[in-house]
Write a protein that holds these residues in place. Sequence first.
Motif, PDB file in Angstrom:
ATOM      1  N   GLN A 118       0.833  -1.204   0.024  1.00 46.83           N
ATOM      2  CA  GLN A 118      -0.054   0.037  -0.080  1.00 46.83           C
ATOM      3  C   GLN A 118       0.957   1.191   0.155  1.00 46.83           C
ATOM      4  N   LYS A 119       1.958   1.327   0.552  1.00 50.82           N
ATOM      5  CA  LYS A 119       2.706   2.392   0.956  1.00 50.82           C
ATOM      6  C   LYS A 119       3.446   2.747  -0.416  1.00 50.82           C
ATOM      7  N   ALA A 120       4.122   1.534  -1.004  1.00 51.13           N
ATOM      8  CA  ALA A 120       4.723   1.773  -2.282  1.00 51.13           C
ATOM      9  C   ALA A 120       3.820   2.406  -3.526  1.00 51.13           C
ATOM     10  N   LEU A 121       2.628   1.602  -3.166  1.00 49.92           N
ATOM     11  CA  LEU A 121       1.354   1.997  -4.421  1.00 49.92           C
ATOM     12  C   LEU A 121       1.092   3.292  -4.023  1.00 49.92           C
ATOM     13  N   ALA A 122       0.893   3.864  -3.278  1.00 42.47           N
ATOM     14  CA  ALA A 122       0.337   5.069  -2.715  1.00 42.47           C
ATOM     15  C   ALA A 122       1.564   6.201  -3.304  1.00 42.47           C
ATOM     16  N   ALA A 123       2.896   5.722  -3.114  1.00 47.27           N
ATOM     17  CA  ALA A 123       3.834   6.759  -3.494  1.00 47.27           C
ATOM     18  C   ALA A 123       4.032   6.786  -5.180  1.00 47.27           C
ATOM     19  N   GLN A 124       3.642   5.393  -5.609  1.00 43.72           N
ATOM     20  CA  GLN A 124       3.730   5.533  -7.085  1.00 43.72           C
ATOM     21  C   GLN A 124       2.547   6.330  -7.939  1.00 43.72           C
ATOM     22  N   ILE A 125       1.371   6.236  -7.259  1.00 43.59           N
ATOM     23  CA  ILE A 125       0.054   7.040  -7.609  1.00 43.59           C
ATOM     24  C   ILE A 125       0.327   8.464  -7.347  1.00 43.59           C
ATOM     25  N   ALA A 126       0.844   8.741  -6.284  1.00 48.99           N
ATOM     26  CA  ALA A 126       0.895  10.170  -5.938  1.00 48.99           C
ATOM     27  C   ALA A 126       1.909  10.885  -6.966  1.00 48.99           C
TER      28      ALA A 126
END
Length: 131
Positions: free
Chosen positions: A118-126
């Motif tokens: 989730q943390k990695a995905l949030a950073a990629q989306i951001a």
Amino acid sequence: MASIFSKIVAGEIPCYKVAETDDCLAFLDINPVVKGHVLCIPKKEVDYIFDLDDELFIKLHLFSRQVARGLKKVCPCIKVATAVVGIDVPHTHIHLMPLNKPSDLNFTHHVEVTPEEQKALAAQIAAAIEL
């Protein structure tokens, strides 16, 4: 009583934030229907989306569109689906979900995503969102 989303806005509860403006916030759903499931909310707590004033209603939808564009760059999908259900949390929210087949919109099915994912995905989306 403040909703869980108002507590997220206030910083009392952490979230996997993907975008924020003065009026809106987007973060990953902690119980996602599909990987990349994002919630877009107005910071102002209003239970029913059609009770938002015109200005905030428009801002929320324009914000959600920008988030959806970034989400589509990161999560392979045919389209980004939107849904407004508003039953579980009394705070307006728009679900954005990467969609590859109609069954991806099944709110009775959830996928497991680790906090690290989730943390990695949030950073990629951001990083992919252009506000």
